[in-house]
Write an enzyme that holds these catalytic residues in place. Structure first.
Site, short mmCIF file in Angstrom:
data_model
loop_
_atom_site.label_atom_id
_atom_site.label_comp_id
_atom_site.label_asym_id
_atom_site.label_seq_id
_atom_site.Cartn_x
_atom_site.Cartn_y
_atom_site.Cartn_z
N TYR A 97 28.89 -9.80 -94.91
CA TYR A 97 30.16 -9.11 -94.73
C TYR A 97 30.35 -8.05 -95.83
O TYR A 97 30.86 -6.96 -95.57
CB TYR A 97 31.32 -10.11 -94.75
N ASN A 133 35.95 -7.88 -82.27
CA ASN A 133 34.99 -6.98 -81.61
C ASN A 133 35.12 -7.13 -80.09
O ASN A 133 34.88 -8.21 -79.55
CB ASN A 133 33.58 -7.34 -82.06
N CYS A 159 27.89 -8.03 -83.62
CA CYS A 159 28.58 -8.65 -84.75
C CYS A 159 27.97 -10.00 -85.12
O CYS A 159 28.24 -10.53 -86.21
CB CYS A 159 30.07 -8.79 -84.46
N HIS A 160 27.14 -10.57 -84.23
CA HIS A 160 26.49 -11.85 -84.56
C HIS A 160 25.49 -11.69 -85.70
O HIS A 160 25.07 -12.69 -86.29
CB HIS A 160 25.78 -12.43 -83.32
N GLU A 176 16.69 -13.67 -81.43
CA GLU A 176 16.16 -12.50 -82.09
C GLU A 176 15.09 -12.87 -83.12
O GLU A 176 14.08 -12.16 -83.27
CB GLU A 176 17.28 -11.71 -82.75
#
Length: 209
Positions: A148, A171, A179-180, A206
């Site tokens: 963050y 979001n 945003c993950h 991912e």
């Protein structure tokens, strides 16, 4: 309802006189006519559809500007649609064809065939610093994360760490605007609009690729 099509009154009469499967067939035809009329008369302000994913059903909604909302089932799709009606336009219609490309790209992402989205986006639901945060998020590489604090610095306000958390929590386009990929400074996942399990799923997907 738009009823300029001369067949619509006939279909309405058929609907009232039919039953069972016939009801569904007539309703589907009515809806198709409504979508076509709305598009032709430029009164379809928000089109939406749902797509099944490993993270559960996602609601996709778009305006003429681009994709405006992606929402998880936990967010209550009915409430999300009401919010779009309140904030953008009451002319919201289930029009899946308008979102075929977005649905295809979402499918490709969850299948591991896509790392980046190539879609026009409508970011009107985010303002000020929150939009600055959203503009940065796609620059976090697939399979990577930022804290963050790192996002706050990248968005031009190094001390606005808490505001970054708010921007991610609100979001309107999760998955597509990733945003993950934002985590706490100690590496733990932090909160996520779709829930902790979904954030783990996306990060795991991912990382595996």
């Amino acid at each position: 309802m738009i009823t300029h099509d001369p067949d619509v009154p006939r279909l309405l009469a058929a609907l009232s006189a039919s039953g069972g499967a016939a009801d569904a067939a007539v309703a589907a035809r009515l809806h198709a006519r409504l979508v076509a009329d709305a598009a032709r008369e430029s009164v379809l302000d928000v089109a939406y559809r749902t797509v099944d994913t490993p993270a559960g059903p996602l609601l996709l909604a778009a305006t003429e500007r681009g994709l405006v909302t992606v929402a998880y089932a936990v967010q209550d799709h009915a409430a999300v649609l009401q919010g779009l009606a309140d904030r953008i336009s009451p002319r919201v219609l289930h029009a899946p064809g308008r979102l075929d490309e977005a649905a295809r790209q979402v499918d490709d992402y969850f299948a591991g065939r896509r790392k980046d989205f190539d879609l026009a986006l409508d970011l009107r639901l985010s303002k000020g610093f929150r939009r600055e945060v959203l503009a940065h998020l796609p620059h976090i590489a697939y399979g990577s994360t930022e804290s963050y604090a790192q996002v706050a610095s990248a968005a031009g306000s190094p001390r606005a760490v808490r505001a970054v958390g708010t921007a991610c929590a609100t979001n309107p386009l999760p998955v597509v605007v990733p945003c993950h990929r934002v985590v706490r400074s100690d590496g733990t996942r932090g909160q996520y609009v779709g829930g902790a399990a979904v954030k783990d799923l996306l990060l795991g997907l991912e990382a595996a690729a």
